[in-house]
Structures are given as structure tokens and as C-alpha cells.
Design a protein around this motif. Structure first.
Motif, PDB file in Angstrom:
ATOM      1  N   ALA A  79     -24.689  33.731  67.111  1.00 43.60           N
ATOM      2  CA  ALA A  79     -24.180  34.712  66.144  1.00 43.60           C
ATOM      3  C   ALA A  79     -24.288  36.130  66.676  1.00 43.60           C
ATOM      4  N   THR A  80     -23.318  36.954  66.324  1.00 37.09           N
ATOM      5  CA  THR A  80     -23.388  38.393  66.611  1.00 37.09           C
ATOM      6  C   THR A  80     -23.638  39.190  65.331  1.00 37.09           C
ATOM      7  N   ARG A  81     -23.561  38.492  64.180  1.00 41.93           N
ATOM      8  CA  ARG A  81     -23.839  39.147  62.880  1.00 41.93           C
ATOM      9  C   ARG A  81     -24.497  38.131  61.967  1.00 41.93           C
ATOM     10  N   ILE A  82     -25.599  38.534  61.339  1.00 39.93           N
ATOM     11  CA  ILE A  82     -26.347  37.658  60.435  1.00 39.93           C
ATOM     12  C   ILE A  82     -26.596  38.415  59.137  1.00 39.93           C
ATOM     13  N   VAL A  83     -26.259  37.787  58.023  1.00 34.63           N
ATOM     14  CA  VAL A  83     -26.460  38.386  56.704  1.00 34.63           C
ATOM     15  C   VAL A  83     -27.447  37.519  55.924  1.00 34.63           C
ATOM     16  N   VAL A  84     -28.496  38.152  55.414  1.00 33.84           N
ATOM     17  CA  VAL A  84     -29.540  37.452  54.664  1.00 33.84           C
ATOM     18  C   VAL A  84     -29.571  38.004  53.244  1.00 33.84           C
TER      19      VAL A  84
ATOM     20  N   ALA B  47     -26.139  42.209  64.870  1.00 34.62           N
ATOM     21  CA  ALA B  47     -26.090  43.019  63.650  1.00 34.62           C
ATOM     22  C   ALA B  47     -26.740  42.240  62.503  1.00 34.62           C
ATOM     23  N   PHE B  48     -27.683  42.881  61.845  1.00 35.18           N
ATOM     24  CA  PHE B  48     -28.368  42.261  60.712  1.00 35.18           C
ATOM     25  C   PHE B  48     -28.095  43.070  59.447  1.00 35.18           C
ATOM     26  N   GLU B  49     -27.892  42.353  58.352  1.00 35.14           N
ATOM     27  CA  GLU B  49     -27.870  42.967  57.030  1.00 35.14           C
ATOM     28  C   GLU B  49     -28.731  42.105  56.120  1.00 35.14           C
ATOM     29  N   VAL B  50     -29.683  42.731  55.466  1.00 27.41           N
ATOM     30  CA  VAL B  50     -30.604  42.006  54.586  1.00 27.41           C
ATOM     31  C   VAL B  50     -30.551  42.637  53.210  1.00 27.41           C
ATOM     32  N   ARG B  51     -30.324  41.797  52.191  1.00 25.26           N
ATOM     33  CA  ARG B  51     -30.291  42.260  50.809  1.00 25.26           C
ATOM     34  C   ARG B  51     -31.336  41.500  49.999  1.00 25.26           C
ATOM     35  N   SER B  52     -32.114  42.211  49.249  1.00 27.82           N
ATOM     36  CA  SER B  52     -33.122  41.613  48.382  1.00 27.82           C
ATOM     37  C   SER B  52     -32.940  42.154  46.980  1.00 27.82           C
ATOM     38  N   GLY B  53     -32.729  41.252  46.030  1.00 27.77           N
ATOM     39  CA  GLY B  53     -32.481  41.689  44.660  1.00 27.77           C
ATOM     40  C   GLY B  53     -31.233  42.534  44.527  1.00 27.77           C
ATOM     41  N   GLY B  54     -30.235  42.282  45.377  1.00 24.48           N
ATOM     42  CA  GLY B  54     -28.985  43.019  45.331  1.00 24.48           C
ATOM     43  C   GLY B  54     -29.001  44.348  46.053  1.00 24.48           C
ATOM     44  N   ARG B  55     -30.136  44.710  46.642  1.00 18.19           N
ATOM     45  CA  ARG B  55     -30.266  46.004  47.315  1.00 18.19           C
ATOM     46  C   ARG B  55     -30.358  45.792  48.825  1.00 18.19           C
ATOM     47  N   VAL B  56     -29.627  46.586  49.585  1.00 19.48           N
ATOM     48  CA  VAL B  56     -29.695  46.492  51.051  1.00 19.48           C
ATOM     49  C   VAL B  56     -31.012  47.105  51.518  1.00 19.48           C
ATOM     50  N   VAL B  57     -31.835  46.293  52.202  1.00 21.53           N
ATOM     51  CA  VAL B  57     -33.144  46.765  52.662  1.00 21.53           C
ATOM     52  C   VAL B  57     -33.210  46.870  54.182  1.00 21.53           C
ATOM     53  N   LEU B  58     -32.204  46.359  54.863  1.00 21.23           N
ATOM     54  CA  LEU B  58     -32.150  46.488  56.326  1.00 21.23           C
ATOM     55  C   LEU B  58     -30.710  46.347  56.777  1.00 21.23           C
ATOM     56  N   ARG B  59     -30.303  47.238  57.671  1.00 15.47           N
ATOM     57  CA  ARG B  59     -28.973  47.127  58.269  1.00 15.47           C
ATOM     58  C   ARG B  59     -29.043  47.656  59.691  1.00 15.47           C
ATOM     59  N   THR B  60     -28.631  46.837  60.634  1.00 18.84           N
ATOM     60  CA  THR B  60     -28.560  47.257  62.036  1.00 18.84           C
ATOM     61  C   THR B  60     -27.151  46.977  62.544  1.00 18.84           C
ATOM     62  N   SER B  61     -26.741  47.724  63.560  1.00 17.72           N
ATOM     63  CA  SER B  61     -25.341  47.664  63.997  1.00 17.72           C
ATOM     64  C   SER B  61     -25.058  46.556  64.993  1.00 17.72           C
ATOM     65  N   GLY B  62     -26.085  46.093  65.706  1.00 23.88           N
ATOM     66  CA  GLY B  62     -25.851  45.119  66.760  1.00 23.88           C
ATOM     67  C   GLY B  62     -25.387  45.754  68.052  1.00 23.88           C
ATOM     68  N   ARG B  63     -25.184  47.060  68.031  1.00 26.82           N
ATOM     69  CA  ARG B  63     -24.741  47.775  69.240  1.00 26.82           C
ATOM     70  C   ARG B  63     -25.730  48.891  69.584  1.00 26.82           C
ATOM     71  N   SER B  64     -26.912  48.829  69.002  1.00 28.42           N
ATOM     72  CA  SER B  64     -27.861  49.917  69.170  1.00 28.42           C
ATOM     73  C   SER B  64     -29.031  49.506  70.054  1.00 28.42           C
ATOM     74  N   SER B  65     -29.870  50.457  70.340  1.00 29.98           N
ATOM     75  CA  SER B  65     -31.042  50.236  71.174  1.00 29.98           C
ATOM     76  C   SER B  65     -32.199  49.730  70.329  1.00 29.98           C
ATOM     77  N   LEU B  66     -33.260  49.294  71.015  1.00 30.93           N
ATOM     78  CA  LEU B  66     -34.471  48.895  70.311  1.00 30.93           C
ATOM     79  C   LEU B  66     -35.020  50.062  69.494  1.00 30.93           C
ATOM     80  N   THR B  67     -34.918  51.274  70.028  1.00 34.46           N
ATOM     81  CA  THR B  67     -35.393  52.456  69.299  1.00 34.46           C
ATOM     82  C   THR B  67     -34.685  52.595  67.958  1.00 34.46           C
ATOM     83  N   ALA B  68     -33.387  52.351  67.940  1.00 37.78           N
ATOM     84  CA  ALA B  68     -32.632  52.459  66.689  1.00 37.78           C
ATOM     85  C   ALA B  68     -33.077  51.407  65.683  1.00 37.78           C
ATOM     86  N   VAL B  69     -33.393  50.200  66.155  1.00 34.70           N
ATOM     87  CA  VAL B  69     -33.863  49.155  65.243  1.00 34.70           C
ATOM     88  C   VAL B  69     -35.260  49.499  64.731  1.00 34.70           C
ATOM     89  N   VAL B  70     -36.110  50.052  65.604  1.00 34.67           N
ATOM     90  CA  VAL B  70     -37.429  50.513  65.157  1.00 34.67           C
ATOM     91  C   VAL B  70     -37.273  51.557  64.052  1.00 34.67           C
TER      92      VAL B  70
END
Length: 337
Positions: A51-56, A197-220
Motif C-alpha cells: 500500500a501507498t495509502r492507508i486509512v484507519v 500516506a496515513f490518515e487516522v480518524r478516531s470518533g470522526g476526527r482526524v488525529v493523524l495525517r501524513t503525505s507519504g512523500r515527506s521525511s521522517l522529520t515531517a512525520v515526527v
């Protein structure tokens, strides 16, 4: 004819075989002990599928709903049905393969375990296929697969987790705590794979979003915040056949718990006291008592040096000659600090 006293009559008496549904639920409880474990297994399946994109998505702390979707290679109808059978896997064909694992999964237990303790719906479309297929499972009952419409990839939704194991459900913590554990699993997966690229939603609210094209620093930054991202020290080192890479946080962004220490071995998030001690030891004299470093490290080595088949959750590993791993990690951290 005289009775043969050397061969007693084999009467099982009070001993009996468990019903298949009972045995499967017990076995599933070893792999899926809380909602976060299900999230971890489904994310790892997505990663193994390319996968290049995962939605939770999480509702009710993961007991009401866990849904994980990806754009990976997907499955045909027959593969989708087989994937939920216990010990069915595409990642292992012989015991020798355990010495050369390059995938997260290998036992073929995760999907079967989730389906044994939840009401599961899975939809998958193989890359290039004309249609997708849907299958529904709950406590041993299977419906499908049937044709449906969906994009390439796989979506697995688990509802009413532990609906048939009230004792397990009673021992779960609050929905807020369980949701936080689910999110933390996804965050750690994102830290290990900045290229997804990750997108995580909990209780309908986005709590994490990463682009999949960024550096480790950006994910941190997305996981730990701007201040932490601005205080990172690059780690890059090797000792013999053991490599260490990643980032450390400067002492000023130390944490009150060890939750910000994310250590991976060949990309797999692990819990290993020796490796954690190596990181903490590098900070000796730099942090006050009760403070722990922020660290995201990946230790790389020949897979044959790692035994991942130690615990049902695959979080614990054994390392051949742990001393060399300890030395490699601590030296790499000392150099960065």
C-alpha cells in the motif's frame, strides 16, 4: 478369548475436544488482546500488500468499529475467502522461510483471529481486476464472497469487537484509553514508513495525517509536534553487520514516559529491553531521573539474526548475540548526541 489387560479401553471420560468456535476464540485472544492489536495486524497486512495509502477509522475506542483501508495489491475472490482461514498466508511456505522474513505477517493468524471475535466485513479488488469481492464473517459464520464495486485495494471493517467474549471486553480500559492505544499503533507505523500516506480518524476526527512523500522529520512533527521536530538529531551508524538509522530528540524535548521511544528491527516495531537500555544509556548524565528520550530508530541486519516467532503479537524478538546490537545502537546514539 482372554481379555488383553495390556491394552486398556481408551475412554476419554471428562476430557473432550473443544468446539471449533470455542477453540478459535481462545486462540484469537492470544493474538487480539485489545483493539490496538487488531489495528496493528490490519495495518501490517496493508503494508505487506504494498500500500501507498492507508486509512484507519476507529469508533468507540475500537470496540464499536475498526476499519482499515488501503490501495495495495488486493485479492481475488478465492484469495479473499482463503485469507480468513487460520494459518493461511501468502508470506511463508516452509519453516526455513522464518530465517529470511521480509514481511510483517507470516503465521496466517491475524484475519482469522479478528473474525473469531468480531463481526467482519472485507472488500477487496485485485489490481487490474474488473470487479471487487465482499465477504462477511462472524464467529465462524461466513457469507460470500460476492461481487461488488470498489477501487483497487482492500478494506477490512471489524465491528463489535469481543461481542462473544464478554470477559475480555469487561477488562478493556475506557474507550478513550483504548482509542489512544489504537492511534499510537498507527503513529508508530507512520514513523516506520514515511513513504506511506496515513490518515487516522478516531470518533470522526482526524488525529493523524501524513503525505507519504515527506521525511521522517515531517512525520515526527505530525506525531510529536513542532517543538520535537525542531530538536531532532540525525542518527546514522553501523557496527559490523548491524546498521542503525533514525533520529533522536535533544534532551530538552525528553518525555515523562517511554512512549516516544520507537525502536524497530528491520522495520518491525519491537519491544526489546536491551535496545531500549542502549538508547537510555546514551543519554546518561543528560536527562534527569524520570525523563526518557524521544527516539525513532530502525536497526537493520540479516533477518537470520532475528527470531520474530517468539510471541503471538510479534512485538517481542530475540537477537543473536544481543551484545553487538546493544553496542551498535548505543554507539550510534552517542555519536549523534
Amino acid at each position: 478369548m482372554a481379555e488383553d489387560l495390556s491394552r486398556p479401553r481408551l475412554d476419554p471420560g471428562r476430557i473432550h475436544l473443544l468446539a471449533p468456535q470455542v477453540a478459535e476464540a481462545i486462540a484469537a485472544g492470544e493474538v487480539i488482546d485489545r483493539p490496538a492489536a487488531a489495528v496493528k495486524e490490519l495495518i501490517e497486512n496493508s503494508q505487506d500488500a504494498g500500500a501507498t495509502r492507508i486509512v484507519v477509522e476507529i469508533e468507540g475506542g475500537g470496540t464499536e468499529l475498526i476499519r482499515v483501508g488501503d490501495d495495495g495489491q488486493g485479492m481475488a475472490a478465492g484469495e479473499l475467502a482463503a485469507a480468513f482461514q487460520r494459518h493461511a498466508t501468502s508470506k511463508l511456505t516452509s519453516i526455513d522461510n522464518l530465517r529470511h522474513l521480509h514481511t510483517f505477517g507470516f503465521r496466517g493468524e491475524a484475519l482469522a483471529s479478528i473474525a473469531a471475535v468480531a463481526r467482519v466485513t472485507a472488500i477487496s479488488r485485485a489490481e487490474g481486476a474488473h470487479r471487487a469481492y465482499e465477504i462477511k464473517l462472524a464467529a465462524g459464520e461466513v457469507r460470500g464472497p460476492v461481487a461488488t464495486a470498489a477501487p483497487d485495494g482492500t478494506v477490512v471493517a471489524a465491528r463489535d469487537l469481543f461481542f462473544n467474549m464478554p470477559a475480555r471486553r469487561a477488562f478493556l480500559r475506557s474507550p478513550r484509553t483504548e482509542a489512544a492505544a489504537c492511534v499510537r499503533v498507527a503513529q508508530e507505523a507512520a514513523l516506520g514508513r514515511p513513504d506511506i500516506a496515513f490518515e487516522v480518524r478516531s470518533g470522526g476526527r482526524v488525529v493523524l495525517r501524513t503525505s507519504g512523500r515527506s521525511s521522517l522529520t515531517a512525520v515526527v512533527r505530525a506525531v510529536f509536534g513542532v517543538e520535537a521536530a525542531q530538536a531532532l538529531l540525525a542518527v546514522e551508524g553501523s557496527s559490523g553487520d548491524v546498521g542503525v538509522s533514525g533520529v533522536l530528540g535533544a534532551p530538552r524535548v525528553a518525555r515523562l514516559t517511554r512512549q516516544a521511544m520507537v525502536i524497530m528491527v528491520n522495520g518491525r516495531r519491537v519491544q526489546h529491553r536491551g535496545l531500549s537500555a542502549a538508547v537510555e544509556g546514551a543519554y546518561r548524565g543528560l536527562l534527569p531521573t524520570g525523563r526518557y528520550p524521544l527516539a525513532v530508530l530502525n536497526v537493520t541486519c540479516d533477518p537470520a539474526l532475528v527470531d520474530v516467532n517468539v510471541h503471538p503479537t510479534k512485538r517481542e524478538v530475540r537477537l543473536q548475540n544481543e551484545g553487538r546490537f546493544f553496542d551498535a545502537v548505543q554507539h550510534a546514539c552517542w555519536t549523534a548526541l
